[in-house]
Design a protein around this motif. Structure first.
Motif, PDB file in Angstrom:
ATOM      1  N   PHE B 253     -16.838  -6.909  36.708  1.00  0.00           N
ATOM      2  CA  PHE B 253     -15.757  -8.041  36.629  1.00  0.00           C
ATOM      3  C   PHE B 253     -15.604  -7.919  35.101  1.00  0.00           C
ATOM      4  O   PHE B 253     -16.449  -7.693  34.387  1.00  0.00           O
ATOM      5  CB  PHE B 253     -16.736  -9.589  37.166  1.00  0.00           C
ATOM      6  CG  PHE B 253     -16.598 -10.238  36.359  1.00  0.00           C
ATOM      7  CD1 PHE B 253     -15.375 -10.829  36.633  1.00  0.00           C
ATOM      8  CD2 PHE B 253     -17.036 -11.106  35.831  1.00  0.00           C
ATOM      9  CE1 PHE B 253     -14.687 -11.978  36.424  1.00  0.00           C
ATOM     10  CE2 PHE B 253     -16.824 -12.598  35.227  1.00  0.00           C
ATOM     11  CZ  PHE B 253     -15.339 -12.933  35.384  1.00  0.00           C
ATOM     12  N   VAL B 254     -14.507  -7.662  34.751  1.00  0.00           N
ATOM     13  CA  VAL B 254     -14.159  -7.826  33.815  1.00  0.00           C
ATOM     14  C   VAL B 254     -13.170  -8.929  33.519  1.00  0.00           C
ATOM     15  O   VAL B 254     -12.219  -9.953  34.068  1.00  0.00           O
ATOM     16  CB  VAL B 254     -12.407  -6.965  33.436  1.00  0.00           C
ATOM     17  CG1 VAL B 254     -11.958  -6.200  31.768  1.00  0.00           C
ATOM     18  CG2 VAL B 254     -13.020  -5.550  33.868  1.00  0.00           C
ATOM     19  N   ALA B 255     -13.822  -9.560  31.662  1.00  0.00           N
ATOM     20  CA  ALA B 255     -13.530 -11.430  31.573  1.00  0.00           C
ATOM     21  C   ALA B 255     -11.727 -11.351  31.244  1.00  0.00           C
ATOM     22  O   ALA B 255     -11.712 -12.363  30.981  1.00  0.00           O
ATOM     23  CB  ALA B 255     -14.332 -10.919  30.242  1.00  0.00           C
ATOM     24  N   ASN B 256     -10.777 -10.281  30.959  1.00  0.00           N
ATOM     25  CA  ASN B 256      -9.664 -10.996  31.371  1.00  0.00           C
ATOM     26  C   ASN B 256      -8.591  -9.771  31.064  1.00  0.00           C
ATOM     27  O   ASN B 256      -9.434  -8.653  31.615  1.00  0.00           O
ATOM     28  CB  ASN B 256      -9.339 -10.915  29.928  1.00  0.00           C
ATOM     29  CG  ASN B 256      -8.671  -9.838  29.222  1.00  0.00           C
ATOM     30  OD1 ASN B 256      -9.427  -8.936  28.671  1.00  0.00           O
ATOM     31  ND2 ASN B 256      -8.254 -10.360  28.022  1.00  0.00           N
ATOM     32  N   ASP B 257      -7.874  -9.622  32.147  1.00  0.00           N
ATOM     33  CA  ASP B 257      -6.834  -9.198  32.675  1.00  0.00           C
ATOM     34  C   ASP B 257      -6.149  -7.370  31.680  1.00  0.00           C
ATOM     35  O   ASP B 257      -6.860  -6.587  32.347  1.00  0.00           O
ATOM     36  CB  ASP B 257      -5.719  -9.496  33.770  1.00  0.00           C
ATOM     37  CG  ASP B 257      -5.465 -10.305  34.770  1.00  0.00           C
ATOM     38  OD1 ASP B 257      -7.307 -10.329  35.015  1.00  0.00           O
ATOM     39  OD2 ASP B 257      -5.322 -11.299  34.701  1.00  0.00           O
ATOM     40  N   GLN B 258      -6.837  -8.070  29.811  1.00  0.00           N
ATOM     41  CA  GLN B 258      -6.014  -6.950  29.491  1.00  0.00           C
ATOM     42  C   GLN B 258      -6.828  -5.639  29.662  1.00  0.00           C
ATOM     43  O   GLN B 258      -6.587  -5.103  29.215  1.00  0.00           O
ATOM     44  CB  GLN B 258      -6.094  -7.975  28.269  1.00  0.00           C
ATOM     45  CG  GLN B 258      -3.927  -8.359  28.231  1.00  0.00           C
ATOM     46  CD  GLN B 258      -4.263  -9.499  28.667  1.00  0.00           C
ATOM     47  OE1 GLN B 258      -5.152  -9.939  28.758  1.00  0.00           O
ATOM     48  NE2 GLN B 258      -2.840  -9.788  28.290  1.00  0.00           N
ATOM     49  N   MET B 259      -7.421  -6.169  29.146  1.00  0.00           N
ATOM     50  CA  MET B 259      -9.060  -5.267  29.259  1.00  0.00           C
ATOM     51  C   MET B 259      -9.272  -4.828  30.842  1.00  0.00           C
ATOM     52  O   MET B 259      -9.649  -3.530  30.866  1.00  0.00           O
ATOM     53  CB  MET B 259     -10.514  -5.761  28.528  1.00  0.00           C
ATOM     54  CG  MET B 259     -11.134  -6.825  27.556  1.00  0.00           C
ATOM     55  SD  MET B 259     -11.393  -6.924  27.080  1.00  0.00           S
ATOM     56  CE  MET B 259     -12.660  -7.987  27.890  1.00  0.00           C
ATOM     57  N   ALA B 260      -9.119  -5.566  32.031  1.00  0.00           N
ATOM     58  CA  ALA B 260      -8.949  -4.837  33.183  1.00  0.00           C
ATOM     59  C   ALA B 260      -7.746  -3.759  33.287  1.00  0.00           C
ATOM     60  O   ALA B 260      -8.132  -2.205  34.081  1.00  0.00           O
ATOM     61  CB  ALA B 260      -8.710  -5.401  34.120  1.00  0.00           C
ATOM     62  N   LEU B 261      -7.746  -3.353  32.688  1.00  0.00           N
ATOM     63  CA  LEU B 261      -5.725  -2.407  32.834  1.00  0.00           C
ATOM     64  C   LEU B 261      -6.509  -1.007  32.574  1.00  0.00           C
ATOM     65  O   LEU B 261      -6.327  -0.431  32.838  1.00  0.00           O
ATOM     66  CB  LEU B 261      -4.554  -3.420  31.784  1.00  0.00           C
ATOM     67  CG  LEU B 261      -3.674  -2.296  31.277  1.00  0.00           C
ATOM     68  CD1 LEU B 261      -2.749  -1.417  33.047  1.00  0.00           C
ATOM     69  CD2 LEU B 261      -2.644  -3.107  30.899  1.00  0.00           C
ATOM     70  N   SER B 262      -6.599  -1.038  30.766  1.00  0.00           N
ATOM     71  CA  SER B 262      -7.698   0.118  30.978  1.00  0.00           C
ATOM     72  C   SER B 262      -8.594   0.089  31.540  1.00  0.00           C
ATOM     73  O   SER B 262      -8.528   1.693  30.983  1.00  0.00           O
ATOM     74  CB  SER B 262      -7.527   0.258  28.869  1.00  0.00           C
ATOM     75  OG  SER B 262      -8.549  -1.203  28.770  1.00  0.00           O
ATOM     76  N   VAL B 263      -9.457  -0.450  31.960  1.00  0.00           N
ATOM     77  CA  VAL B 263     -10.694  -0.169  32.911  1.00  0.00           C
ATOM     78  C   VAL B 263      -9.686   0.448  33.582  1.00  0.00           C
ATOM     79  O   VAL B 263      -9.895   1.849  34.268  1.00  0.00           O
ATOM     80  CB  VAL B 263     -11.228  -0.838  33.013  1.00  0.00           C
ATOM     81  CG1 VAL B 263     -12.059  -0.887  34.842  1.00  0.00           C
ATOM     82  CG2 VAL B 263     -11.858  -1.396  32.240  1.00  0.00           C
TER      83      VAL B 263
END
Lengths: 347, 347
Positions: B253-263
DNA sequence: TTCCATTATGTTATCGATAACATGTTATCG
DNA sequence: CGATAACATGTTATCGATAACATAATGGAA
């Protein structure tokens, strides 16, 4: 529960009375006017401190006919570009001692435009920043109205017009860079996904693409281009269309990064290898574009800087008018630059 | 070249003179006061039209001690979330007849805060919207200062405090939804990539994650969490770290979408299949998240609505104070909702 | 018919500051 | 030592509007 208690505002009279001087003397102290004795100055300063007096900018604006406030009219704040521009505007305004009175345009019709202008003028703004993209004929009002606005108006992101001050990113030259780069990488069948063609910026980007291709002796006919509306969803549609109308496509210049994102995804899905089989270049340089898969080659524009420079420009205009100097009206451009990443070059 | 020609502002006196009435009568006409004869009213209206008279809001604000202006203090406008909130603020303010005086905070220290407040008050704002995220102890000033601010202040995105009006997205419950969803999909080793831990929002999101896991009898210890700073770059770092400290990770669970993008990107590179081997859920619901590859399951918050409601709230407060009514101070929450997409479910 | 409420309008004070002008006091200089 | 400039401060007018009060005419109700 908040009690509706009201403290009366401390005015210059209160200070004058408490310090045993006239209001004029207090005013002189507040404005650091020279001819005040040290003794008086100190006495007044102490009282100011004690009472926590702060002059009313409002009253000052009224008498000085100058508010140190700039009206900013925006449109499409929900998009990241405009909002970053606003950020630059806010920072520079702060630095130069101006406040911002903000209005977001909801409609682009002439009535709402008139209303916005009037409401800003009624609040005595020193100048107006028109940060609304040029779309269709939404600048027609300007011809008749501009001359009758008693303060300077600066237009952001507008096609240059004689005698109208404007500032914009050089979309054309950015598009040329991107297309040129694709050519240099050896691609020959370069398509384009444009923004909505009633936007000036979209037109400029497309023109940069087609001019560059034509100059290189290549084809830039209509079937090699598809139109989107800046959104990722529309980018996907446009890409699908382009694959139909231009099957030999081996590179595509996309008018913004959001649309480029969905091109990358659709390419994945269809197992089209980027950049081996299809090179993709975007426009804007949003921070996330570096983290697309693959990372996106894109034309980086600096909306923050655009905002900063626009405030500088309009403050120059305001000062010129204040000092009754004449001022050379210009159309200024900010150069973007190309950031090459994985989507166009084999690392 | 612009000639520095200056037209004098048309004032109420000009109108009164031209219409042969007193300024008071003109004022009555402009404000639609009842006791004006039809004949006079018409005569005045004609003159108003002819001269193009528009009352000065500035002068009116001074005498009425009311400006119909709300001060908005922002921070981090360059991020998309805050700027969309601002969009909602701007729209609703317009609808309710208020203008916005904007200040972007550059520093979060007490001095600059004090300066911003003073400059807004000096311009007679009717209320202040504090749209600055709560970070570390940057709300400490509030305890001493708030009571002495003579207008209502509403805080956006702040931990609820007694007697302080605030409004925020319910980050905690959003995080619970996302984590719950991952559990329901059958994942057991759920990690978290958090925002910067001095941000209140980041803490809430993390708390939602850990509480949910603990409640389900699962482990939410520190090695299962890594900290980012909201940027895609930091997300990548945090993900790499997490892969080390928590190798059995099967969902994050990533705290925002920008960080999720790089995941998502890093997962591609490492040939980790999403969602088969790793499920990814984000937070925010930025429009692009639907076009990530694969499309991202995310907690959708509505910053636009947050903005709109915050204006409604503060206008209520302003009106209450105006009418000398007391007002119940609340902490309001806006519920986000989960959007399930490919990154957590096999379509 | 008188009185008072309603209507219609004007006059003066006010909001909080600065501009413009006036006046008195010190220095300074020839 | 007197003229003059520089200093120090106060008084009145002003910015553009509305609030508060005043005045006058009209029209029923008593």
């Amino acid at each position: 529960m908040t009690q509706p208690e009201r403290k009366k505002r401390i005015t210059i009279k209160d200070v004058a009375h408490a310090a045993g001087v006239s209001t004029q003397t207090v005013s002189r102290v507040m404005n650091k006017f020279a001819y005040v004795s040290d003794e008086t100055r100190q006495r007044v300063e102490v009282v100011v401190e004690q009472l926590g007096y702060r002059p009313s900018t409002l009253a000052r604006s009224l008498i000085q006919q100058r508010s140190f406030t700039i009206g900013v009219v925006t449109f499409g704040l929900k998009y990241i570009g405009p909002s970053r521009t606003l950020n630059g505007i806010a920072d520079m305004a702060d630095e130069l001692g101006y406040m911002l009175l903000m209005k977001e345009l909801v409609d682009l019709d002439t009535e709402s435009i008139e209303e916005v202008i009037e409401s800003l003028l009624a609040r005595q703004v020193d100048g107006i920043l028109w940060a609304v993209p040029e779309i269709g004929d939404n600048r027609n009002w300007l011809t008749d109205r501009l001359a009758s606005i008693p303060v300077p108006v600066l237009f952001l992101t507008m096609e240059p017009r004689a005698n109208v001050p404007s500032i914009a990113t050089d979309n054309y030259s950015g598009a040329v860079m991107a297309t040129q780069h694709l050519l240099e990488c050896g691609y020959k069948n370069i398509g384009h996904i444009s923004g909505p063609m009633d936007w000036w910026e979209a037109k400029e980007r497309k023109r940069g693409w087609s001019d560059t291709l034509i100059k290189a002796g290549l084809d830039a006919s209509e079937n090699r281009c598809a139109e989107g509306n800046w959104s990722s969803a529309s980018g996907e549609q446009a890409f699908l269309q382009l694959l139909q109308t231009f099957p030999t496509l081996d590179a595509v210049f996309v008018a913004n990064d959001q649309m480029a994102l969905s091109v990358l995804r659709e390419a994945h899905r269809r197992k089209i290898k980027v950049p081996e089989q299809l090179a993709v270049a975007g426009f804007d340089g949003i921070p996330e574009s570096a983290y697309f898969y693959p990372s996106l080659t894109t034309v980086f524009q600096n909306p923050q800087m655009l905002g900063e420079q626009s405030i500088q420009y309009i403050v120059e205009m305001i000062q010129a008018r204040q000092e009754n100097r004449s001022f050379i009206t210009q159309s200024r451009f900010i150069q973007p630059n190309l950031t090459v990443r994985e989507s166009t070059s084999l690392v």
